[in-house]
Design a protein around this motif. Sequence first.
Motif, PDB file in Angstrom:
ATOM      1  N   THR A  24       0.864  -1.179   0.000  1.00 42.26           N
ATOM      2  CA  THR A  24       0.000   0.000   0.000  1.00 42.26           C
ATOM      3  C   THR A  24       0.898   1.224   0.000  1.00 42.26           C
ATOM      4  O   THR A  24       2.126   1.099  -0.020  1.00 42.26           O
ATOM      5  CB  THR A  24      -0.924   0.041   1.241  1.00 42.26           C
ATOM      6  OG1 THR A  24      -0.137   0.339   2.398  1.00 42.26           O
ATOM      7  CG2 THR A  24      -1.677  -1.270   1.434  1.00 42.26           C
ATOM      8  N   ASP A  25       0.302   2.413   0.068  1.00 38.83           N
ATOM      9  CA  ASP A  25       1.121   3.623   0.094  1.00 38.83           C
ATOM     10  C   ASP A  25       1.869   3.800   1.413  1.00 38.83           C
ATOM     11  O   ASP A  25       2.786   4.611   1.503  1.00 38.83           O
ATOM     12  CB  ASP A  25       0.280   4.859  -0.207  1.00 38.83           C
ATOM     13  CG  ASP A  25      -0.770   5.117   0.858  1.00 38.83           C
ATOM     14  OD1 ASP A  25      -1.112   4.196   1.613  1.00 38.83           O
ATOM     15  OD2 ASP A  25      -1.261   6.258   0.921  1.00 38.83           O
ATOM     16  N   SER A  26       1.535   3.017   2.456  1.00 45.89           N
ATOM     17  CA  SER A  26       2.211   3.172   3.745  1.00 45.89           C
ATOM     18  C   SER A  26       2.700   1.854   4.364  1.00 45.89           C
ATOM     19  O   SER A  26       3.208   1.860   5.485  1.00 45.89           O
ATOM     20  CB  SER A  26       1.287   3.872   4.739  1.00 45.89           C
ATOM     21  OG  SER A  26       0.122   3.093   4.950  1.00 45.89           O
ATOM     22  N   SER A  27       2.564   0.734   3.641  1.00 46.01           N
ATOM     23  CA  SER A  27       3.016  -0.538   4.213  1.00 46.01           C
ATOM     24  C   SER A  27       3.358  -1.551   3.126  1.00 46.01           C
ATOM     25  O   SER A  27       2.916  -1.431   1.986  1.00 46.01           O
ATOM     26  CB  SER A  27       1.946  -1.123   5.136  1.00 46.01           C
ATOM     27  OG  SER A  27       0.814  -1.506   4.393  1.00 46.01           O
ATOM     28  N   TYR A  60       6.590  -4.047   7.031  1.00 45.26           N
ATOM     29  CA  TYR A  60       6.965  -2.679   7.404  1.00 45.26           C
ATOM     30  C   TYR A  60       5.742  -1.794   7.223  1.00 45.26           C
ATOM     31  O   TYR A  60       5.022  -1.937   6.228  1.00 45.26           O
ATOM     32  CB  TYR A  60       8.091  -2.146   6.513  1.00 45.26           C
ATOM     33  CG  TYR A  60       9.393  -2.872   6.679  1.00 45.26           C
ATOM     34  CD1 TYR A  60      10.272  -2.524   7.703  1.00 45.26           C
ATOM     35  CD2 TYR A  60       9.761  -3.889   5.817  1.00 45.26           C
ATOM     36  CE1 TYR A  60      11.480  -3.173   7.857  1.00 45.26           C
ATOM     37  CE2 TYR A  60      10.963  -4.556   5.959  1.00 45.26           C
ATOM     38  CZ  TYR A  60      11.826  -4.193   6.977  1.00 45.26           C
ATOM     39  OH  TYR A  60      13.014  -4.845   7.133  1.00 45.26           O
ATOM     40  N   ALA A  61       5.540  -0.859   8.162  1.00 42.50           N
ATOM     41  CA  ALA A  61       4.431   0.098   8.044  1.00 42.50           C
ATOM     42  C   ALA A  61       4.880   1.450   8.571  1.00 42.50           C
ATOM     43  O   ALA A  61       5.440   1.545   9.670  1.00 42.50           O
ATOM     44  CB  ALA A  61       3.215  -0.384   8.819  1.00 42.50           C
ATOM     45  N   ARG A  62       4.635   2.485   7.782  1.00 44.31           N
ATOM     46  CA  ARG A  62       4.951   3.845   8.216  1.00 44.31           C
ATOM     47  C   ARG A  62       3.948   4.259   9.277  1.00 44.31           C
ATOM     48  O   ARG A  62       2.749   4.011   9.157  1.00 44.31           O
ATOM     49  CB  ARG A  62       4.899   4.794   7.020  1.00 44.31           C
ATOM     50  CG  ARG A  62       5.306   6.199   7.368  1.00 44.31           C
ATOM     51  CD  ARG A  62       5.378   7.106   6.161  1.00 44.31           C
ATOM     52  NE  ARG A  62       4.116   7.125   5.434  1.00 44.31           N
ATOM     53  CZ  ARG A  62       4.021   7.033   4.120  1.00 44.31           C
ATOM     54  NH1 ARG A  62       5.083   6.883   3.380  1.00 44.31           N
ATOM     55  NH2 ARG A  62       2.835   7.074   3.542  1.00 44.31           N
ATOM     56  N   ARG A  63       4.444   4.883  10.333  1.00 45.83           N
ATOM     57  CA  ARG A  63       3.596   5.400  11.408  1.00 45.83           C
ATOM     58  C   ARG A  63       3.870   6.889  11.530  1.00 45.83           C
ATOM     59  O   ARG A  63       4.908   7.290  12.056  1.00 45.83           O
ATOM     60  CB  ARG A  63       3.913   4.708  12.741  1.00 45.83           C
ATOM     61  CG  ARG A  63       3.650   3.214  12.738  1.00 45.83           C
ATOM     62  CD  ARG A  63       2.171   2.936  12.996  1.00 45.83           C
ATOM     63  NE  ARG A  63       1.800   1.563  12.805  1.00 45.83           N
ATOM     64  CZ  ARG A  63       1.783   0.632  13.748  1.00 45.83           C
ATOM     65  NH1 ARG A  63       2.150   0.925  14.961  1.00 45.83           N
ATOM     66  NH2 ARG A  63       1.396  -0.586  13.454  1.00 45.83           N
ATOM     67  N   GLY A  64       2.993   7.700  10.997  1.00 42.52           N
ATOM     68  CA  GLY A  64       3.191   9.146  11.030  1.00 42.52           C
ATOM     69  C   GLY A  64       4.328   9.560  10.116  1.00 42.52           C
ATOM     70  O   GLY A  64       4.652   8.870   9.150  1.00 42.52           O
ATOM     71  N   THR A  65       4.951  10.673  10.454  1.00 43.46           N
ATOM     72  CA  THR A  65       6.021  11.195   9.598  1.00 43.46           C
ATOM     73  C   THR A  65       7.413  10.839  10.088  1.00 43.46           C
ATOM     74  O   THR A  65       8.385  11.083   9.386  1.00 43.46           O
ATOM     75  CB  THR A  65       5.933  12.736   9.506  1.00 43.46           C
ATOM     76  OG1 THR A  65       6.052  13.277  10.834  1.00 43.46           O
ATOM     77  CG2 THR A  65       4.623  13.175   8.878  1.00 43.46           C
ATOM     78  N   ASP A  66       7.519  10.270  11.299  1.00 43.69           N
ATOM     79  CA  ASP A  66       8.859  10.046  11.833  1.00 43.69           C
ATOM     80  C   ASP A  66       9.077   8.674  12.461  1.00 43.69           C
ATOM     81  O   ASP A  66      10.005   8.479  13.237  1.00 43.69           O
ATOM     82  CB  ASP A  66       9.202  11.127  12.856  1.00 43.69           C
ATOM     83  CG  ASP A  66       8.302  11.080  14.086  1.00 43.69           C
ATOM     84  OD1 ASP A  66       7.326  10.312  14.079  1.00 43.69           O
ATOM     85  OD2 ASP A  66       8.584  11.814  15.037  1.00 43.69           O
ATOM     86  N   LEU A  68       8.601   4.092  12.018  1.00 44.97           N
ATOM     87  CA  LEU A  68       8.369   2.921  11.184  1.00 44.97           C
ATOM     88  C   LEU A  68       8.154   1.723  12.100  1.00 44.97           C
ATOM     89  O   LEU A  68       8.907   1.511  13.060  1.00 44.97           O
ATOM     90  CB  LEU A  68       9.586   2.665  10.282  1.00 44.97           C
ATOM     91  CG  LEU A  68       9.532   1.455   9.367  1.00 44.97           C
ATOM     92  CD1 LEU A  68       8.555   1.706   8.221  1.00 44.97           C
ATOM     93  CD2 LEU A  68      10.921   1.151   8.818  1.00 44.97           C
TER      94      LEU A  68
END
Length: 105
Positions: A52-55, A71-77, A79
Amino acid sequence: MMGLGRTIRHRPSGDTTTNYEFTRILERSGKLVFVAQPSGQKLAEFNEETLTDSSVTFSNPAHDYPQSVSYARRGTDSLYARTDGNIGGKNRRIEFVYVRHSCEK
């Protein structure tokens, strides 16, 4: 993309690296592939399962452990990373949270 991870044991007599892992993410036939080579072992490849766009989740059901890496992005700072699989008939999950820090001293 290339990466390197180390596990360090801190002791009063000095720090010791106990494990390390070289990693790469590459593209093959329009899909992402996660390549890991931990502590001098043979490299293992995990193919993109979901993106996806974030994971992203990579899987390799034939691998001993893990069978999946996510892996998944959590907010702007930050992972979130996770390994999942089966060891000796028991399910196991290891989770990691990475947070961006300044390198300035």
